[in-house]
Design an enzyme around this catalytic site. Structure first.
Site, PDB file in Angstrom:
ATOM      1  N   HIS A 121       0.878  -1.186   0.000  1.00  0.00           N
ATOM      2  CA  HIS A 121       0.000   0.000   0.000  1.00  0.00           C
ATOM      3  C   HIS A 121       0.910   1.230   0.000  1.00  0.00           C
ATOM      4  CE1 HIS A 121      -2.840   2.942   1.727  1.00  0.00           C
ATOM      5  NE2 HIS A 121      -3.820   2.101   1.454  1.00  0.00           N
ATOM      6  N   ASP A 198       2.844  -4.500   8.105  1.00  0.00           N
ATOM      7  CA  ASP A 198       1.634  -3.695   7.962  1.00  0.00           C
ATOM      8  C   ASP A 198       0.454  -4.664   8.093  1.00  0.00           C
ATOM      9  OD1 ASP A 198      -0.608  -2.399   7.073  1.00  0.00           O
ATOM     10  OD2 ASP A 198       0.268  -1.681   5.193  1.00  0.00           O
ATOM     11  N   GLN A 201      -4.792  -5.371   6.995  1.00  0.00           N
ATOM     12  CA  GLN A 201      -5.759  -6.339   6.458  1.00  0.00           C
ATOM     13  C   GLN A 201      -5.662  -7.685   7.158  1.00  0.00           C
ATOM     14  OE1 GLN A 201      -8.066  -5.333   4.551  1.00  0.00           O
ATOM     15  NE2 GLN A 201      -7.201  -3.384   3.866  1.00  0.00           N
ATOM     16  N   LYS A 224     -10.580  -0.601  10.304  1.00  0.00           N
ATOM     17  CA  LYS A 224     -10.693  -1.826   9.497  1.00  0.00           C
ATOM     18  C   LYS A 224     -11.007  -3.026  10.394  1.00  0.00           C
ATOM     19  CE  LYS A 224      -7.428   0.057   6.172  1.00  0.00           C
ATOM     20  NZ  LYS A 224      -8.103   0.294   4.894  1.00  0.00           N
ATOM     21  N   CYS A 361      -4.636   2.420  -3.761  1.00  0.00           N
ATOM     22  CA  CYS A 361      -3.399   2.948  -3.129  1.00  0.00           C
ATOM     23  C   CYS A 361      -2.245   1.961  -3.304  1.00  0.00           C
ATOM     24  CB  CYS A 361      -3.602   3.274  -1.655  1.00  0.00           C
ATOM     25  SG  CYS A 361      -4.839   4.544  -1.384  1.00  0.00           S
TER      26      CYS A 361
HETATM   27  C1  LIG Z   1      -2.595  -2.741   3.680  1.00  0.00           C
HETATM   28  C2  LIG Z   1      -2.909  -1.334   4.105  1.00  0.00           C
HETATM   29  N1  LIG Z   1      -1.930  -0.586   4.642  1.00  0.00           N
HETATM   30  C3  LIG Z   1      -2.155   0.665   5.043  1.00  0.00           C
HETATM   31  C4  LIG Z   1      -3.384   1.249   4.914  1.00  0.00           C
HETATM   32  C5  LIG Z   1      -3.594   2.644   5.394  1.00  0.00           C
HETATM   33  O1  LIG Z   1      -4.517   2.662   6.436  1.00  0.00           O
HETATM   34  P1  LIG Z   1      -5.138   4.041   6.967  1.00  0.00           P
HETATM   35  O2  LIG Z   1      -5.659   4.764   5.762  1.00  0.00           O
HETATM   36  O3  LIG Z   1      -6.222   3.615   7.898  1.00  0.00           O
HETATM   37  O4  LIG Z   1      -4.027   4.764   7.658  1.00  0.00           O
HETATM   38  C6  LIG Z   1      -4.427   0.519   4.342  1.00  0.00           C
HETATM   39  C7  LIG Z   1      -5.761   1.131   4.122  1.00  0.00           C
HETATM   40  O5  LIG Z   1      -6.375   0.961   3.090  1.00  0.00           O
HETATM   41  C8  LIG Z   1      -4.179  -0.815   3.930  1.00  0.00           C
HETATM   42  O6  LIG Z   1      -5.159  -1.573   3.399  1.00  0.00           O
END
Ligand SMILES: Cc1ncc(COP(=O)(O)O)c(C=O)c1O
Length: 403
Positions: A121, A198, A201, A224, A361
């Protein structure tokens, strides 16, 4: 085909007041809908027990401080860490930025290397790019296997002693591929690199135990995990956190302030400057309880069954291309020949099916897949086989329209 799951989806659907009957919400990877216990915790926090934390001597504030710190302990238990290793942040994005600024920019030197993967991401790419630029460090990118997982053989071959940090997605937000995180940790540590996972998910979809994984940093977002927006978690090994300077400074994070010199509080307070998102933390506590009440093993089994049903039905449609591995965790990305993903999402919306379309993203991943965007259906505890049927009927309609 209908796939049996051991959840009773309708029972859980009743917990989610924002999901009307007949609406298939398939965008949980973006953000999860909120169950009543989370909504109630937030409402109670504002309507009944509200006060500031850490500063008031009156009873209400002392009680709220107790609740705030109890939530920290609850989150720590949820991911197998210790309370003093849990830092409340706005979300995963902020957590990764914190580590990039306060750990990487302090610890890395010119010529050092950071290892990422193709499927990250943007939140797990851009902070490292910015840090690398400031440091004079370089970034390497692990390719994917044919079935769209992070290639751990390639990772092993790429790692050198110049790599000081590895940052990888535990579960891909586009492909649903699950990293063998324990193996990735072993590989990173074998060359002396630290590893950040990270877990955005992963945390809502499978049991996560940071101690068993052996990682150095783990991040996720509360929204999430069926919790409120604006609250997330950075977990880090205490020794690493303790050696890090603060990033935002001001009230709450200090030990002693004089105009001559300021000293800082130990972690986690050092990294929580200003009045925190008190009620968000209470909501996150309730979300951990809610998810544990269902059981992450059951949630994983449920979502695995939904993925299997969706992949089987969609792959039976000739013009559909599926991305990600067969056993992807709760997420199915796909393309329909001749149809833009935004058109797919619009047509599905007309049939009361909410999916996400775009680059999610993850533009470098889109480049690697050779597409500008994908359509993505992602599942949560409230979804059922009926939602998959609605998805498949909608995609059939797309194939008819785009011929
Ligand atoms: C794998 C992953 N990393 C990071 C993020 C970023 O999360 P946030 O926008 O809640 O900071 C997301 C959100 O879509 C994500 O799916």
């Amino acid at each position: 085909m209908s796939v049996a799951t051991d959840l009773r989806p309708l029972d859980l659907l009743a917990d989610f007041p924002a999901i009307p009957e007949g609406w298939a919400y398939l965008d949980t990877a973006a953000t999860a809908q909120k169950p009543r216990p989370v909504i109630d915790a937030v409402t109670r926090g504002y309507a009944a027990t509200y006060a500031t934390v850490h500063r008031g001597v009156y009873q209400r504030s002392a009680d709220m401080t107790y609740a705030y710190e109890a939530a920290r302990a609850r989150v720590a238990k949820f991911i197998g860490g210790k309370a003093e290793e849990v830092i409340f942040v706005r979300g995963a994005t902020e957590a990764i930025n914190l580590v990039a600024q306060c750990w990487a920019q302090e610890q890395l030197k010119p010529g050092d290397r950071i290892l990422l993967s193709t499927l990250e991401h943007h939140a797990n790419i851009v902070p490292w790019q910015m840090a690398a630029e400031k440091i004079g460090a370089a970034i390497d990118v692990i390719p994917l296997t044919e079935d769209h997982r992070i290639d751990l053989h390639a990772m092993e071959a790429m790692l050198t002693e110049a790599h000081k940090l590895v940052a990888l997605g535990h579960v891909s937000n586009v492909l649903g591929s699950t990293l063998d995180a324990k193996r990735a940790v072993e590989l990173a540590h074998a060359v002396g690199a630290k590893i950040l996972l990270d877990g955005c998910q992963a945390v809502p979809r499978m049991p996560v135990d940071v101690a068993a994984l052996g990682c150095d940093f783990y991040v996720f977002s509360g929204h999430k995990l069926y919790g409120p927006t604006g609250i997330g978690v950075l977990w880090g090994r205490y020794a690493l956190l303790d050696a890090m300077p603060p990033w935002q400074v001001g009230g709450s994070m200090i030990d002693r302030v004089t105009f001559a010199k300021t000293t800082y509080a130990p972690p986690p307070g050092r990294f929580e400057a200003g009045t925190p998102h008190i009620v968000g933390v209470l909501g996150l506590h309730a979300a951990c309880d809610y998810v544990d009440g269902i059981g992450l093993e059951r949630i994983h089994a449920h979502e695995t069954a939904l993925v299997r049903q969706a992949r089987e039905a969609l792959s039976a449609l000739n013009s559909v291309r599926l991305f990600g591995p067969e056993d992807s965790a709760g997420i199915v990305s796909f393309a329909v020949e001749g149809a833009h993903p935004h058109d797919i999402a619009t047509i599905l919306d007309e049939g009361q099916v909410a999916i996400r379309a775009g680059h999610h993203c993850a533009q470098p991943l889109m480049d690697a897949l050779g597409v500008a965007a994908t359509a993505r259906a992602s599942f949560g505890v409230y979804n059922s086989a009926a939602d998959i049927d609605m998805l498949v009927r909608g995609v059939e309609r797309v194939t008819r329209i785009f011929g």
